[in-house]
Design a protein around this motif. Structure first.
Motif, PDB file in Angstrom:
ATOM      1  N   SER A 194       0.964  -1.168  -0.190  1.00  0.00           N
ATOM      2  CA  SER A 194       0.184  -0.055  -0.070  1.00  0.00           C
ATOM      3  C   SER A 194       0.665   1.231  -0.005  1.00  0.00           C
ATOM      4  N   VAL A 195       0.602   2.246  -1.245  1.00  0.00           N
ATOM      5  CA  VAL A 195       1.372   3.497  -0.936  1.00  0.00           C
ATOM      6  C   VAL A 195       0.427   4.508  -0.779  1.00  0.00           C
ATOM      7  N   LEU A 196       0.402   5.108   0.359  1.00  0.00           N
ATOM      8  CA  LEU A 196      -0.377   6.065   0.584  1.00  0.00           C
ATOM      9  C   LEU A 196       0.258   7.678   0.255  1.00  0.00           C
ATOM     10  N   ALA A 197      -0.475   8.475  -0.281  1.00  0.00           N
ATOM     11  CA  ALA A 197       0.333   9.752  -0.804  1.00  0.00           C
ATOM     12  C   ALA A 197      -0.472  10.898  -0.494  1.00  0.00           C
ATOM     13  N   LEU A 198       0.118  12.028   0.123  1.00  0.00           N
ATOM     14  CA  LEU A 198      -0.596  13.250   0.199  1.00  0.00           C
ATOM     15  C   LEU A 198      -0.608  14.135  -1.122  1.00  0.00           C
ATOM     16  N   LEU A 213       1.297  19.218   6.752  1.00  0.00           N
ATOM     17  CA  LEU A 213       1.040  18.693   5.662  1.00  0.00           C
ATOM     18  C   LEU A 213      -0.365  18.605   5.217  1.00  0.00           C
ATOM     19  N   LEU A 214      -1.427  18.375   6.090  1.00  0.00           N
ATOM     20  CA  LEU A 214      -2.770  18.328   5.890  1.00  0.00           C
ATOM     21  C   LEU A 214      -3.077  19.786   5.481  1.00  0.00           C
ATOM     22  N   LEU A 215      -2.717  20.804   6.050  1.00  0.00           N
ATOM     23  CA  LEU A 215      -3.344  22.223   5.851  1.00  0.00           C
ATOM     24  C   LEU A 215      -2.677  22.498   4.550  1.00  0.00           C
ATOM     25  N   ALA A 216      -1.420  22.186   4.185  1.00  0.00           N
ATOM     26  CA  ALA A 216      -0.848  22.467   2.929  1.00  0.00           C
ATOM     27  C   ALA A 216      -1.570  22.074   2.020  1.00  0.00           C
ATOM     28  N   CYS A 217      -2.040  20.778   1.987  1.00  0.00           N
ATOM     29  CA  CYS A 217      -3.099  20.022   1.039  1.00  0.00           C
ATOM     30  C   CYS A 217      -4.115  20.740   0.919  1.00  0.00           C
ATOM     31  N   THR A 218      -4.922  21.335   1.887  1.00  0.00           N
ATOM     32  CA  THR A 218      -6.204  21.948   1.624  1.00  0.00           C
ATOM     33  C   THR A 218      -6.002  23.224   0.823  1.00  0.00           C
ATOM     34  N   GLN A 219      -4.728  23.810   1.045  1.00  0.00           N
ATOM     35  CA  GLN A 219      -4.303  25.263   0.637  1.00  0.00           C
ATOM     36  C   GLN A 219      -3.483  25.236  -0.515  1.00  0.00           C
ATOM     37  N   GLN A 220      -3.570  23.973  -1.023  1.00  0.00           N
ATOM     38  CA  GLN A 220      -2.585  23.837  -2.205  1.00  0.00           C
ATOM     39  C   GLN A 220      -1.311  24.460  -2.260  1.00  0.00           C
ATOM     40  N   ARG A 221      -0.752  24.135  -1.102  1.00  0.00           N
ATOM     41  CA  ARG A 221       0.677  24.729  -0.843  1.00  0.00           C
ATOM     42  C   ARG A 221       1.680  23.361  -0.597  1.00  0.00           C
ATOM     43  N   GLY A 232     -10.764  17.744 -14.478  1.00  0.00           N
ATOM     44  CA  GLY A 232     -11.297  18.837 -13.849  1.00  0.00           C
ATOM     45  C   GLY A 232     -11.414  18.641 -12.357  1.00  0.00           C
ATOM     46  N   ILE A 233     -10.847  17.623 -11.819  1.00  0.00           N
ATOM     47  CA  ILE A 233     -11.148  17.231 -10.550  1.00  0.00           C
ATOM     48  C   ILE A 233      -9.750  17.867  -9.587  1.00  0.00           C
ATOM     49  N   ASP A 234     -10.219  18.736  -8.654  1.00  0.00           N
ATOM     50  CA  ASP A 234      -9.363  19.273  -7.800  1.00  0.00           C
ATOM     51  C   ASP A 234      -9.161  18.321  -6.551  1.00  0.00           C
ATOM     52  N   TYR A 235      -8.238  17.316  -6.501  1.00  0.00           N
ATOM     53  CA  TYR A 235      -8.272  16.122  -5.547  1.00  0.00           C
ATOM     54  C   TYR A 235      -7.157  16.622  -4.377  1.00  0.00           C
ATOM     55  N   ARG A 236      -7.698  16.974  -3.254  1.00  0.00           N
ATOM     56  CA  ARG A 236      -6.842  17.121  -2.111  1.00  0.00           C
ATOM     57  C   ARG A 236      -7.229  16.388  -0.998  1.00  0.00           C
ATOM     58  N   GLY A 237      -6.046  15.428  -0.669  1.00  0.00           N
ATOM     59  CA  GLY A 237      -6.515  14.548   0.310  1.00  0.00           C
ATOM     60  C   GLY A 237      -5.432  13.452   0.308  1.00  0.00           C
ATOM     61  N   VAL A 238      -5.797  12.188   0.588  1.00  0.00           N
ATOM     62  CA  VAL A 238      -4.935  11.023   0.520  1.00  0.00           C
ATOM     63  C   VAL A 238      -5.146  10.233  -0.762  1.00  0.00           C
ATOM     64  N   LEU A 239      -4.260  10.025  -1.620  1.00  0.00           N
ATOM     65  CA  LEU A 239      -4.606   8.910  -2.684  1.00  0.00           C
ATOM     66  C   LEU A 239      -3.745   7.595  -2.254  1.00  0.00           C
ATOM     67  N   TYR A 240      -4.370   6.773  -2.078  1.00  0.00           N
ATOM     68  CA  TYR A 240      -3.773   5.449  -1.700  1.00  0.00           C
ATOM     69  C   TYR A 240      -3.795   4.503  -2.643  1.00  0.00           C
ATOM     70  N   ALA A 241      -2.626   4.148  -3.131  1.00  0.00           N
ATOM     71  CA  ALA A 241      -2.625   3.296  -4.233  1.00  0.00           C
ATOM     72  C   ALA A 241      -2.276   1.580  -3.588  1.00  0.00           C
ATOM     73  N   GLY A 242      -3.202   0.589  -3.885  1.00  0.00           N
ATOM     74  CA  GLY A 242      -2.958  -0.584  -3.501  1.00  0.00           C
ATOM     75  C   GLY A 242      -2.431  -1.194  -4.881  1.00  0.00           C
ATOM     76  N   LEU A 243      -1.121  -1.801  -4.452  1.00  0.00           N
ATOM     77  CA  LEU A 243      -0.331  -2.219  -5.786  1.00  0.00           C
ATOM     78  C   LEU A 243       0.151  -3.748  -5.574  1.00  0.00           C
ATOM     79  N   MET A 244       0.092  -4.347  -6.802  1.00  0.00           N
ATOM     80  CA  MET A 244       0.667  -5.696  -6.729  1.00  0.00           C
ATOM     81  C   MET A 244       2.252  -5.538  -7.305  1.00  0.00           C
ATOM     82  N   ILE A 245       3.113  -6.053  -6.626  1.00  0.00           N
ATOM     83  CA  ILE A 245       4.595  -6.012  -7.203  1.00  0.00           C
ATOM     84  C   ILE A 245       4.564  -7.323  -7.851  1.00  0.00           C
TER      85      ILE A 245
END
Ligand code: ADP
Ligand code: MG
Length: 422
Positions: free
Chosen positions: A191-195, A305-313, A258-271
């Motif tokens: 699992s790779v979680l990203a902000l 980190l979380l605030l920076a995501c919400t403010q696009q910084r 056109g999606i302004d996605y601010r939060g966690v993007l969690y990729a469930g991966l198979m290696i």
């Protein structure tokens, strides 16, 4: 800073605990929270439903909340972010359209294909007859997935064509409008979680969880029975590839829609056995219990980190820094979970477990007559940090041994795969 945190699981207890490490966070309000969040200083629970957007919005406005952080996928998929943003409240978590990356597997698959991302070949069906005919023309094993949110119960990895066809009938009979049928992949999952702030994306440490209830990865699927981080299989070189070939293209494809996605993007991966990362699915929020293994290693203040995501910084933030070492998390469940289980069993030994240096996150617990009792399937998550996995796991299990309640169950093989690695 005042943070309103939506959710009531071990994940939210871990998020609250990490946020409170910073003195800048003056107060956290958990909706509805659990007895773990209630017991922390500067943290209080607010008994609202997680889909009571009006109540949450009103509280956030009246109390001048700096940001709302959404834990679970359900309110995101229902549009909590859209609702709160209309009132100029900062929200960490994608809007309804963005949350489809988790809430609709066919939507996510088309995004992956559009972005040219490595993922299993798949086709989408709207009726059982066509889906079953397609499966008959394929080889087993083959994977059948319900399109919508299914709380971990929507996927069948079918060993035979007949099993796949039974799963297809089952889904359509239960009013699932779309079914995704996917090529079977082998390898090791990570699992790779990203902000992300919608423009920039920063991966967190890779983690591995343990989905099945039984030791040796057997039995029914669960919400997750344990996790560890950083997962050695995702080497820095592989993380670089995952960022370039999966995470960044995902953000670009979301932007293109056109999606302004601010939060966690969690990729469930198979290696795969030849070392190729392939996407199994995306989630639109922090994982549970991966979060309970990842966050204890985080050194950068989480609220920044979380605030920076919400403010696009996010691009302005220094690189995320991590503690040396590794973390292991063992989930303690109630006997019978993920099927029927009892509630109300008295829990003892948490203080003793914490004296050993572990952190005990509450999930399904409740205070009743001044006693802590079980109140859910997954009851607690116990995390320990060590220089290596042997140390972290030994400490986590020593802490688990201190905890007692009637019918307590946990897997004894969490981290066995990495235990001997240095
Ligand atoms: N294409 C695939 N090949 C092999 N196994 C798969 C595949 N897709 C999913 N799985 C297995 O099924 C599990 C659940 O699938 P996933 O897509 O993550 O759905 P969800 O988490 O919503 O149940 C995965 O963790 C993996 O073990
Ligand atoms: Mg999954």
């Amino acid at each position: 800073m005042k943070v309103l945190l939506v959710g009531n699981g071990g994940r939210e207890h871990a998020l609250a605990g990490k946020l409170l490490e910073s003195q800048k966070v003056r107060q956290i309000i958990c909706v509805p929270g659990n007895s773990g969040t209630a017991s922390m200083e500067r943290c209080q629970n607010l008994p609202l439903r997680i889909d009571d957007f009006e109540g949450i919005g009103r509280f956030a406005l009246v109390h001048n909340t700096s940001m709302v952080v959404v834990g679970p996928e359900l309110p995101l998929a229902l549009g909590i972010t859209d609702y709160l943003k209309r009132q100029n409240i900062k929200v960490f978590g994608p809007n309804k359209e963005g949350a489809q990356i988790e809430a609709s597997k066919s939507w996510a698959k088309s995004l992956m294909q559009e972005a040219g991302m490595p993922t299993a070949y798949a086709e989408v069906f709207t009726d059982a007859t066509t889906a079953k005919a397609y499966v008959a023309s394929q080889k087993a094993p083959i994977v059948v997935k319900a399109d919508g949110l299914a709380a971990g119960k929507g996927v069948t990895v079918a060993a035979t064509v007949e099993e796949a066809q039974a799963a297809i009938d089952d889904l359509f009979n239960n009013k699932c409008p779309l079914v995704v049928i996917e090529e079977y992949l082998t390898g090791e999952e990570v699992s790779v979680l990203a902000l992300t702030d919608g423009l920039t994306i920063r991966p967190l440490l890779p983690a591995q969880d343990h989905k099945r209830i039984g030791e040796g990865d057997t039995g029914a699927n669960t919400g997750g029975m344990g996790a560890y981080a950083p997962a050695p299989i995702a080497t820095p070189a592989l993380m670089e590839r995952i960022t370039q070939e999966i995470l960044e293209p995902a953000i670009a494809a979301l932007q293109k829609r056109g999606i302004d996605y601010r939060g966690v993007l969690y990729a469930g991966l198979m290696i795969t056995p030849d070392g190729e990362p392939k996407v199994l699915e995306f989630n639109c929020r922090f994982g549970d219990p991966e979060t309970q293994a990842i966050l204890p290693l985080l050194e950068t203040p989480l609220e920044d980190l979380l605030l920076a995501c919400t403010q696009q910084r996010l691009a302005e933030q220094p690189p995320i820094s991590w503690k040396q070492g590794v973390a292991a998390c063992v989930v303690i469940a109630a006997d019978g979970y993920p099927g029927d289980y009892q509630k109300g069993q008295v829990i003892t030994g948490i203080e003793k477990a914490e004296e050993l240096g572990a952190t005990v996150f509450h999930a399904g617990t409740q205070m009743k007559n001044k006693q802590l009792v079980t109140d859910g399937g997954r009851v607690l998550a116990v995390t320990a940090i060590g220089e290596n996995f042997e140390q972290a796991l030994t400490q986590a299990y020593a802490a688990v041994d201190c905890i007692k309640f009637e019918g307590m169950y946990y897997r004894r093989d969490i981290g066995d795969r990495v235990r001997k690695q240095v």
